[in-house]
Design a protein around this motif. Structure first.
Motif, PDB file in Angstrom:
ATOM      1  N   GLY A  42       0.830  -1.192  -0.118  1.00  0.00           N
ATOM      2  CA  GLY A  42       0.019  -0.134   0.095  1.00  0.00           C
ATOM      3  C   GLY A  42       0.829   1.333  -0.042  1.00  0.00           C
ATOM      4  O   GLY A  42       0.181   2.334  -0.039  1.00  0.00           O
ATOM      5  N   ALA A  43       2.247   1.372   0.255  1.00  0.00           N
ATOM      6  CA  ALA A  43       2.892   2.462   0.172  1.00  0.00           C
ATOM      7  C   ALA A  43       3.133   2.853  -1.326  1.00  0.00           C
ATOM      8  O   ALA A  43       3.466   1.943  -2.085  1.00  0.00           O
ATOM      9  CB  ALA A  43       4.250   1.989   0.990  1.00  0.00           C
ATOM     10  N   ASP A  44       3.257   3.974  -1.366  1.00  0.00           N
ATOM     11  CA  ASP A  44       3.655   4.608  -2.773  1.00  0.00           C
ATOM     12  C   ASP A  44       5.130   4.813  -3.035  1.00  0.00           C
ATOM     13  O   ASP A  44       5.722   4.903  -2.127  1.00  0.00           O
ATOM     14  CB  ASP A  44       2.886   6.044  -2.911  1.00  0.00           C
ATOM     15  CG  ASP A  44       1.567   5.984  -2.956  1.00  0.00           C
ATOM     16  OD1 ASP A  44       0.936   5.069  -3.540  1.00  0.00           O
ATOM     17  OD2 ASP A  44       0.959   6.902  -2.488  1.00  0.00           O
ATOM     18  N   VAL A  45       5.225   4.521  -4.149  1.00  0.00           N
ATOM     19  CA  VAL A  45       7.007   4.684  -4.578  1.00  0.00           C
ATOM     20  C   VAL A  45       7.080   5.949  -5.276  1.00  0.00           C
ATOM     21  O   VAL A  45       6.412   6.054  -6.249  1.00  0.00           O
ATOM     22  CB  VAL A  45       7.375   3.529  -5.260  1.00  0.00           C
ATOM     23  CG1 VAL A  45       8.844   3.600  -5.738  1.00  0.00           C
ATOM     24  CG2 VAL A  45       7.214   2.216  -4.510  1.00  0.00           C
ATOM     25  N   VAL A  46       7.890   6.879  -4.904  1.00  0.00           N
ATOM     26  CA  VAL A  46       8.065   8.040  -5.879  1.00  0.00           C
ATOM     27  C   VAL A  46       9.430   7.913  -6.274  1.00  0.00           C
ATOM     28  O   VAL A  46      10.666   7.692  -5.406  1.00  0.00           O
ATOM     29  CB  VAL A  46       7.992   9.257  -4.625  1.00  0.00           C
ATOM     30  CG1 VAL A  46       8.345  10.547  -5.302  1.00  0.00           C
ATOM     31  CG2 VAL A  46       6.567   9.160  -3.944  1.00  0.00           C
ATOM     32  N   VAL A  47       9.495   8.307  -7.769  1.00  0.00           N
ATOM     33  CA  VAL A  47      10.705   8.279  -8.337  1.00  0.00           C
ATOM     34  C   VAL A  47      11.067   9.686  -8.567  1.00  0.00           C
ATOM     35  O   VAL A  47      10.173  10.199  -9.251  1.00  0.00           O
ATOM     36  CB  VAL A  47      10.756   7.485  -9.590  1.00  0.00           C
ATOM     37  CG1 VAL A  47      12.070   7.300 -10.360  1.00  0.00           C
ATOM     38  CG2 VAL A  47      10.459   5.850  -9.018  1.00  0.00           C
ATOM     39  N   ARG A  48      12.225  10.173  -8.626  1.00  0.00           N
ATOM     40  CA  ARG A  48      12.734  11.674  -8.969  1.00  0.00           C
ATOM     41  C   ARG A  48      14.022  11.179  -9.776  1.00  0.00           C
ATOM     42  O   ARG A  48      14.984  10.820  -9.223  1.00  0.00           O
ATOM     43  CB  ARG A  48      12.900  12.317  -7.859  1.00  0.00           C
ATOM     44  CG  ARG A  48      11.713  12.717  -7.143  1.00  0.00           C
ATOM     45  CD  ARG A  48      11.890  13.770  -5.868  1.00  0.00           C
ATOM     46  NE  ARG A  48      10.650  14.198  -5.368  1.00  0.00           N
ATOM     47  CZ  ARG A  48      10.167  13.504  -4.255  1.00  0.00           C
ATOM     48  NH1 ARG A  48      11.013  12.446  -3.850  1.00  0.00           N
ATOM     49  NH2 ARG A  48       8.857  13.841  -3.788  1.00  0.00           N
TER      50      ARG A  48
END
Length: 99
Positions: free
Chosen positions: A4-10
């Motif tokens: 359920g955790a979001d993965v954020v890519v920068r």
């Protein structure tokens, strides 16, 4: 990543060795960084081995990078705590053990 955790890519530029472009991946409050070249290689391997979709790739890449980060002593400049093996070793393991 965590269920359920979001993965954020920068994607950034110039943060790595020699000014190479970097990718930062965050999940559940943890962050790991790799070069853009390594990120692209992880994506190729994910796709080669039957990966499914961008969301699945990002979570899988975060897990792989976080494991490596832990093996390095949880410091981006640390290293040498993991055992490095040549590709031939993995070929023998695959032929002998099927893994």
């Amino acid at each position: 990543g965590a269920p359920g955790a979001d993965v954020v890519v920068r994607r950034g530029s110039g943060g790595g060795a020699g000014g190479s472009p970097q990718v930062s991946v965050e999940c559940a409050g943890a962050s790991v960084v790799c070069s853009e070249a390594h990120w692209d290689k992880l994506r190729q391997l994910y796709n080669l081995h039957g990966g499914r979709g961008a969301d699945g790739f990002e979570a899988a890449a975060f897990c792989a990078l976080a494991r490596l980060h832990a093996l390095q002593g949880a410091h981006p400049k640390a290293g040498g705590m993991q055992a490095a093996l040549h590709g031939e070793v993995f070929d023998v393991l695959h032929e002998t053990l099927g893994c």
